[in-house]
Design a protein around this motif. Sequence first.
Motif, PDB file in Angstrom:
ATOM      1  N   LEU A 199     -79.872 -66.079 -20.784  1.00 52.82           N
ATOM      2  CA  LEU A 199     -79.637 -65.802 -22.050  1.00 52.82           C
ATOM      3  C   LEU A 199     -78.009 -65.150 -22.176  1.00 52.82           C
ATOM      4  O   LEU A 199     -77.501 -65.236 -22.953  1.00 52.82           O
ATOM      5  CB  LEU A 199     -80.546 -65.163 -22.727  1.00 52.82           C
ATOM      6  N   ALA A 200     -78.082 -64.072 -21.269  1.00 51.24           N
ATOM      7  CA  ALA A 200     -76.814 -63.472 -21.093  1.00 51.24           C
ATOM      8  C   ALA A 200     -75.568 -64.501 -20.765  1.00 51.24           C
ATOM      9  O   ALA A 200     -74.676 -64.283 -21.642  1.00 51.24           O
ATOM     10  CB  ALA A 200     -76.802 -62.342 -20.035  1.00 51.24           C
ATOM     11  N   ILE A 201     -75.683 -65.270 -20.102  1.00 50.14           N
ATOM     12  CA  ILE A 201     -74.705 -66.249 -19.870  1.00 50.14           C
ATOM     13  C   ILE A 201     -74.377 -67.064 -21.188  1.00 50.14           C
ATOM     14  O   ILE A 201     -73.035 -67.420 -21.530  1.00 50.14           O
ATOM     15  CB  ILE A 201     -74.922 -67.219 -18.583  1.00 50.14           C
ATOM     16  N   MET A 202     -75.501 -67.659 -21.672  1.00 48.23           N
ATOM     17  CA  MET A 202     -75.507 -68.248 -22.841  1.00 48.23           C
ATOM     18  C   MET A 202     -74.485 -67.624 -23.937  1.00 48.23           C
ATOM     19  O   MET A 202     -73.746 -68.186 -24.578  1.00 48.23           O
ATOM     20  CB  MET A 202     -76.689 -68.453 -23.623  1.00 48.23           C
ATOM     21  N   GLY A 203     -74.945 -66.404 -24.118  1.00 49.10           N
ATOM     22  CA  GLY A 203     -74.142 -65.424 -25.023  1.00 49.10           C
ATOM     23  C   GLY A 203     -72.680 -65.246 -24.666  1.00 49.10           C
ATOM     24  O   GLY A 203     -71.758 -65.369 -25.788  1.00 49.10           O
ATOM     25  N   PHE A 204     -72.342 -65.203 -23.446  1.00 46.84           N
ATOM     26  CA  PHE A 204     -71.160 -65.168 -23.233  1.00 46.84           C
ATOM     27  C   PHE A 204     -70.268 -66.383 -23.451  1.00 46.84           C
ATOM     28  O   PHE A 204     -69.000 -66.339 -23.849  1.00 46.84           O
ATOM     29  CB  PHE A 204     -70.873 -64.705 -21.620  1.00 46.84           C
ATOM     30  N   LEU A 215     -88.624 -63.605 -15.512  1.00 47.77           N
ATOM     31  CA  LEU A 215     -87.762 -62.732 -16.664  1.00 47.77           C
ATOM     32  C   LEU A 215     -86.377 -62.381 -16.352  1.00 47.77           C
ATOM     33  O   LEU A 215     -85.423 -62.568 -17.065  1.00 47.77           O
ATOM     34  CB  LEU A 215     -88.825 -61.371 -16.875  1.00 47.77           C
ATOM     35  N   ILE A 216     -86.260 -61.963 -14.995  1.00 52.87           N
ATOM     36  CA  ILE A 216     -84.931 -61.985 -14.728  1.00 52.87           C
ATOM     37  C   ILE A 216     -83.789 -63.242 -14.613  1.00 52.87           C
ATOM     38  O   ILE A 216     -82.854 -63.202 -15.261  1.00 52.87           O
ATOM     39  CB  ILE A 216     -84.804 -61.769 -12.981  1.00 52.87           C
ATOM     40  N   LEU A 223     -78.145 -63.109 -28.734  1.00 50.60           N
ATOM     41  CA  LEU A 223     -78.596 -63.821 -27.624  1.00 50.60           C
ATOM     42  C   LEU A 223     -78.142 -62.967 -26.369  1.00 50.60           C
ATOM     43  O   LEU A 223     -79.027 -62.677 -25.397  1.00 50.60           O
ATOM     44  CB  LEU A 223     -78.040 -65.312 -27.296  1.00 50.60           C
ATOM     45  N   PHE A 224     -76.878 -62.358 -26.171  1.00 52.82           N
ATOM     46  CA  PHE A 224     -76.539 -61.560 -25.139  1.00 52.82           C
ATOM     47  C   PHE A 224     -77.284 -60.313 -24.928  1.00 52.82           C
ATOM     48  O   PHE A 224     -77.729 -59.959 -23.719  1.00 52.82           O
ATOM     49  CB  PHE A 224     -75.100 -61.390 -25.071  1.00 52.82           C
ATOM     50  N   LEU A 225     -77.683 -59.589 -25.998  1.00 55.02           N
ATOM     51  CA  LEU A 225     -78.546 -58.348 -25.923  1.00 55.02           C
ATOM     52  C   LEU A 225     -79.809 -58.645 -25.629  1.00 55.02           C
ATOM     53  O   LEU A 225     -80.474 -58.036 -24.838  1.00 55.02           O
ATOM     54  CB  LEU A 225     -78.565 -57.793 -27.466  1.00 55.02           C
ATOM     55  N   ALA A 226     -80.463 -59.898 -26.222  1.00 60.72           N
ATOM     56  CA  ALA A 226     -81.732 -59.973 -25.773  1.00 60.72           C
ATOM     57  C   ALA A 226     -82.088 -60.563 -24.293  1.00 60.72           C
ATOM     58  O   ALA A 226     -82.897 -60.055 -23.638  1.00 60.72           O
ATOM     59  CB  ALA A 226     -82.402 -61.327 -26.775  1.00 60.72           C
ATOM     60  N   GLY A 227     -81.101 -61.271 -23.909  1.00 63.47           N
ATOM     61  CA  GLY A 227     -80.996 -61.498 -22.430  1.00 63.47           C
ATOM     62  C   GLY A 227     -80.932 -60.204 -21.594  1.00 63.47           C
ATOM     63  O   GLY A 227     -81.520 -60.130 -20.474  1.00 63.47           O
ATOM     64  N   ALA A 228     -80.049 -59.294 -22.058  1.00 62.40           N
ATOM     65  CA  ALA A 228     -80.067 -57.995 -21.106  1.00 62.40           C
ATOM     66  C   ALA A 228     -81.127 -57.303 -21.268  1.00 62.40           C
ATOM     67  O   ALA A 228     -81.526 -56.603 -20.327  1.00 62.40           O
ATOM     68  CB  ALA A 228     -78.635 -57.277 -21.836  1.00 62.40           C
ATOM     69  N   ALA A 229     -81.883 -57.251 -22.492  1.00 60.84           N
ATOM     70  CA  ALA A 229     -83.243 -56.559 -22.726  1.00 60.84           C
ATOM     71  C   ALA A 229     -84.270 -57.232 -21.595  1.00 60.84           C
ATOM     72  O   ALA A 229     -85.109 -56.586 -20.860  1.00 60.84           O
ATOM     73  CB  ALA A 229     -83.573 -56.410 -24.130  1.00 60.84           C
ATOM     74  N   VAL A 240     -86.282 -55.779 -18.492  1.00 63.28           N
ATOM     75  CA  VAL A 240     -87.700 -55.602 -18.192  1.00 63.28           C
ATOM     76  C   VAL A 240     -88.169 -56.512 -16.958  1.00 63.28           C
ATOM     77  O   VAL A 240     -88.897 -55.976 -16.332  1.00 63.28           O
ATOM     78  CB  VAL A 240     -88.345 -56.333 -19.396  1.00 63.28           C
ATOM     79  N   GLY A 241     -87.404 -57.430 -16.465  1.00 66.45           N
ATOM     80  CA  GLY A 241     -87.642 -58.205 -15.543  1.00 66.45           C
ATOM     81  C   GLY A 241     -87.688 -57.418 -14.209  1.00 66.45           C
ATOM     82  O   GLY A 241     -88.423 -57.365 -13.117  1.00 66.45           O
ATOM     83  N   ILE A 242     -86.405 -56.797 -14.235  1.00 68.25           N
ATOM     84  CA  ILE A 242     -86.223 -56.065 -13.018  1.00 68.25           C
ATOM     85  C   ILE A 242     -87.114 -54.795 -12.966  1.00 68.25           C
ATOM     86  O   ILE A 242     -87.688 -54.552 -11.849  1.00 68.25           O
ATOM     87  CB  ILE A 242     -84.665 -55.104 -13.171  1.00 68.25           C
ATOM     88  N   TRP A 243     -87.434 -54.055 -14.114  1.00 65.07           N
ATOM     89  CA  TRP A 243     -88.777 -53.081 -13.974  1.00 65.07           C
ATOM     90  C   TRP A 243     -89.930 -53.464 -13.457  1.00 65.07           C
ATOM     91  O   TRP A 243     -90.534 -53.166 -12.596  1.00 65.07           O
ATOM     92  CB  TRP A 243     -88.817 -52.545 -15.379  1.00 65.07           C
TER      93      TRP A 243
END
Length: 242
Positions: A70-75, A63-64, A18-24, A28-31
């Motif tokens: 998702l990153a917070i959830m993984g943490f 997306l951001i 989940l953390f890796l998916a959130g980072a990805a 993409v959102g930033i891009w």
Amino acid sequence: MCCSGFLKIMMFIFNGALFLAGAAILGVGIWATVDSSSMLGVLSHIDNAPPELAQLANVGYLLIAVGAILAIMGFLGCCGAITENKCMLLTFFIIVLLIFIAEVAGAIVVLVFKPLAEEALSGLNKNFVEAIKKEYGENNDFTSVLNNTMIQLDCCGYNNYTDFEGSPFQTSFNLFPETCCDEITPCNLKEAEKQKVRGCFNALVKLIEDNAVLLGGVALGIAALEIAAMVVSMVLYNSIGK
């Protein structure tokens, strides 16, 4: 003890994914937000675009937000499992449950309001063509964004080369964009009629259809991952202290 250790490992795997998916997704959102030449940038130049479709221009911010959550959830899940913190595990479970409910509700809304989406797309057709005839070749930002879109999707206009008839570009040079002739120059009316390059709307629909199975598989995989994470977090939550 063995079962508890196994659950911790499972939680670490689930939440690491989940953390890796959130980072990805965050990347993409930033891009999408900073890349003004992306296809979504075209919508910001269209007057009287349907509100539902105009909001697509802000998809980068969505997306951001999703990526950050998702990153917070993984943490939370990883830390809660490792430290056996019941508060973190419960917070993780509640967040995942709310997201899962929102995803199900979103899927239902998409199915129920599909006719409205089709109507909005038909309205976009007229507005998009009007924007091309008015701004292509005169508005540098719009011209650049549309050129990049046509190159990326290998398409011509919204429907076809006729969208450019009467535009500032066609009036000035009596030519059409090179993508309307498969890069054959000069791209005059005869070549454009001969090549019959597809419009960008049809190209985008084809792209989505070609990747529908992949997108559906990813969605099902994420749903299964969320369900598994909720089950494991609750089992681990109840086992702590016993």
